[in-house]
Design an enzyme around this catalytic site. Sequence first.
Site, PDB file in Angstrom:
ATOM      1  N   TYR A 145       0.839  -1.205   0.000  1.00 35.89           N
ATOM      2  CA  TYR A 145       0.000   0.000   0.000  1.00 35.89           C
ATOM      3  C   TYR A 145       0.877   1.260   0.000  1.00 35.89           C
ATOM      4  O   TYR A 145       0.682   2.177  -0.817  1.00 35.89           O
ATOM      5  CB  TYR A 145      -0.922  -0.014   1.222  1.00 35.89           C
ATOM      6  CG  TYR A 145      -1.807   1.202   1.355  1.00 35.89           C
ATOM      7  CD1 TYR A 145      -3.013   1.280   0.674  1.00 35.89           C
ATOM      8  CD2 TYR A 145      -1.442   2.279   2.163  1.00 35.89           C
ATOM      9  CE1 TYR A 145      -3.838   2.396   0.781  1.00 35.89           C
ATOM     10  CE2 TYR A 145      -2.248   3.397   2.279  1.00 35.89           C
ATOM     11  CZ  TYR A 145      -3.444   3.446   1.596  1.00 35.89           C
ATOM     12  OH  TYR A 145      -4.252   4.561   1.709  1.00 35.89           O
TER      13      TYR A 145
ATOM     14  N   LYS B 132       1.134   4.061  -3.100  1.00 34.88           N
ATOM     15  CA  LYS B 132       0.797   5.480  -2.963  1.00 34.88           C
ATOM     16  C   LYS B 132       2.004   6.370  -3.288  1.00 34.88           C
ATOM     17  O   LYS B 132       1.845   7.453  -3.860  1.00 34.88           O
ATOM     18  CB  LYS B 132       0.264   5.767  -1.556  1.00 34.88           C
ATOM     19  CG  LYS B 132      -1.065   5.061  -1.250  1.00 34.88           C
ATOM     20  CD  LYS B 132      -2.172   5.469  -2.215  1.00 34.88           C
ATOM     21  CE  LYS B 132      -3.535   4.962  -1.769  1.00 34.88           C
ATOM     22  NZ  LYS B 132      -4.622   5.363  -2.671  1.00 34.88           N
TER      23      LYS B 132
HETATM   24  N1  NAP Z   1      -9.506   5.797   5.101  1.00 37.62           N
HETATM   25  C1  NAP Z   1      -8.273   6.199   5.310  1.00 37.62           C
HETATM   26  O1  NAP Z   1      -7.787   6.231   6.470  1.00 37.62           O
HETATM   27  C2  NAP Z   1      -7.408   6.659   4.153  1.00 37.62           C
HETATM   28  C3  NAP Z   1      -6.210   7.316   4.443  1.00 37.62           C
HETATM   29  C4  NAP Z   1      -5.407   7.748   3.405  1.00 37.62           C
HETATM   30  C5  NAP Z   1      -5.783   7.522   2.090  1.00 37.62           C
HETATM   31  N2  NAP Z   1      -6.953   6.844   1.836  1.00 37.62           N
HETATM   32  C6  NAP Z   1      -7.271   6.585   0.428  1.00 37.62           C
HETATM   33  O2  NAP Z   1      -8.524   7.166   0.111  1.00 37.62           O
HETATM   34  C7  NAP Z   1      -9.155   6.399  -0.912  1.00 37.62           C
HETATM   35  C8  NAP Z   1     -10.569   6.057  -0.486  1.00 37.62           C
HETATM   36  O3  NAP Z   1     -10.489   5.355   0.735  1.00 37.62           O
HETATM   37  P1  NAP Z   1     -11.749   5.069   1.674  1.00 37.62           P
HETATM   38  O4  NAP Z   1     -11.241   5.142   3.065  1.00 37.62           O
HETATM   39  O5  NAP Z   1     -12.917   5.870   1.263  1.00 37.62           O
HETATM   40  O6  NAP Z   1     -11.969   3.519   1.306  1.00 37.62           O
HETATM   41  P2  NAP Z   1     -13.250   2.555   1.431  1.00 37.62           P
HETATM   42  O7  NAP Z   1     -14.254   3.123   2.357  1.00 37.62           O
HETATM   43  O8  NAP Z   1     -12.687   1.209   1.722  1.00 37.62           O
HETATM   44  O9  NAP Z   1     -13.844   2.587  -0.066  1.00 37.62           O
HETATM   45  C9  NAP Z   1     -13.053   2.065  -1.099  1.00 37.62           C
HETATM   46  C10 NAP Z   1     -13.718   2.339  -2.434  1.00 37.62           C
HETATM   47  O10 NAP Z   1     -12.847   1.833  -3.451  1.00 37.62           O
HETATM   48  C11 NAP Z   1     -13.562   0.928  -4.275  1.00 37.62           C
HETATM   49  N3  NAP Z   1     -12.686  -0.162  -4.724  1.00 37.62           N
HETATM   50  C12 NAP Z   1     -11.937  -0.991  -3.960  1.00 37.62           C
HETATM   51  N4  NAP Z   1     -11.312  -1.904  -4.731  1.00 37.62           N
HETATM   52  C13 NAP Z   1     -11.691  -1.640  -6.019  1.00 37.62           C
HETATM   53  C14 NAP Z   1     -11.402  -2.242  -7.265  1.00 37.62           C
HETATM   54  N5  NAP Z   1     -10.592  -3.314  -7.390  1.00 37.62           N
HETATM   55  N6  NAP Z   1     -11.967  -1.711  -8.366  1.00 37.62           N
HETATM   56  C15 NAP Z   1     -12.781  -0.639  -8.275  1.00 37.62           C
HETATM   57  N7  NAP Z   1     -13.100  -0.036  -7.125  1.00 37.62           N
HETATM   58  C16 NAP Z   1     -12.570  -0.531  -6.004  1.00 37.62           C
HETATM   59  C17 NAP Z   1     -14.691   0.400  -3.417  1.00 37.62           C
HETATM   60  O11 NAP Z   1     -15.749  -0.038  -4.286  1.00 37.62           O
HETATM   61  P3  NAP Z   1     -16.884  -1.122  -3.816  1.00 37.62           P
HETATM   62  O12 NAP Z   1     -17.385  -0.661  -2.476  1.00 37.62           O
HETATM   63  O13 NAP Z   1     -17.900  -1.067  -4.875  1.00 37.62           O
HETATM   64  O14 NAP Z   1     -16.198  -2.442  -3.747  1.00 37.62           O
HETATM   65  C18 NAP Z   1     -15.041   1.629  -2.587  1.00 37.62           C
HETATM   66  O15 NAP Z   1     -15.937   2.464  -3.301  1.00 37.62           O
HETATM   67  C19 NAP Z   1      -8.261   5.178  -1.145  1.00 37.62           C
HETATM   68  O16 NAP Z   1      -7.439   5.367  -2.260  1.00 37.62           O
HETATM   69  C20 NAP Z   1      -7.426   5.122   0.115  1.00 37.62           C
HETATM   70  O17 NAP Z   1      -6.191   4.477  -0.079  1.00 37.62           O
HETATM   71  C21 NAP Z   1      -7.775   6.422   2.828  1.00 37.62           C
END
Ligand code: NAP
Length: 249
Positions: free
Chosen positions: A154, A158
């Site tokens: 991961y 990134k």
């Molecule tokens: N949450 C944190 O603490 C955090 C921190 C830093 C950065 N981020 C980044 O922010 C972004 C969003 O994170 P989040 O926390 O909102 O995540 P989340 O709640 O787990 O949601 C992930 C989203 O990505 C989609 N997804 C996952 N695998 C996929 C695939 N193979 N193909 C297409 N879509 C896919 C999921 O679609 P489905 O639901 O339809 O499967 C869902 O809509 C990510 O890039 C993550 O790395 C998050």
Amino acid sequence: MTRGVLVTGASRGIGRAVAEAFAKAGDRVAVHYNSAARQAGEVAGALHGDGHVVVQADLADAAAVRRAVDTAAERLGRLDVLVNNAGVYLAHPPLSTSYEQWQEVWSATLATNLTGAANATFCAVPHLSAAGGGTIVNVSSRGAFRGEPDHPAYGASKAALNGFGQSMALALAPQHISVATVAPGFVDTDMAREILDGPQGEAIRQQSPFGRVARPEEVAAAVLWLASPEAVFASGTIIDVNGASYLRS
Ligand SMILES: NC(=O)c1ccc[n+]([C@@H]2O[C@H](COP(=O)([O-])OP(=O)(O)OC[C@H]3O[C@@H](n4cnc5c(N)ncnc54)[C@H](OP(=O)(O)O)[C@@H]3O)[C@@H](O)[C@H]2O)c1
């Protein structure tokens, strides 16, 4: 002007908040999802305004990514903004993971977080150019800078996404396309739920002098600004949204 905006991974979490922010600003949004069809439909149905659509693709499937991007552009009538938000956060601690599992997590992580975003970008560029220019915003992570000892694929995905965004900022400026990145620390979403609700949760909240993690809406506000006409000259930047939990020079 009503822009067409494709947000990947908008069925929940940060992507959902980003979709809501653009819709509130008067834009039309393509809500992308992979497996959560019902939730994506609910997100699109609840968005402010009209003309929003839903598109599906597994970002690890290059042909499906092209179909989803083309479908979004066609159904929105134009594409002005791509937000590469979808991602996975898979654990594979190097000292307690089998070699098979190690490889599986590397493949799955890079296919979604890096190659998926690269392919969506490639497919979106002709549509953005046809609209006279636009913006691509990549959602990266603090982990690219701070390290991810239990999620090394991961962190690497990134860091690579940051480099990809900077290369694209240079490559696409002549097409009037700006490319920028947000790097959140922990955000209150499903992705982080287990960690934030577990024994490490309080220590993670205390990494920020605000004593909390980010709200998805705070990340969405940064994405919305980066996609605004006023932010064109911020192309190539990486904005930290981590509550001063990690300060890089
Ligand atoms: N949450 C944190 O603490 C955090 C921190 C830093 C950065 N981020 C980044 O922010 C972004 C969003 O994170 P989040 O926390 O909102 O995540 P989340 O709640 O787990 O949601 C992930 C989203 O990505 C989609 N997804 C996952 N695998 C996929 C695939 N193979 N193909 C297409 N879509 C896919 C999921 O679609 P489905 O639901 O339809 O499967 C869902 O809509 C990510 O890039 C993550 O790395 C998050």
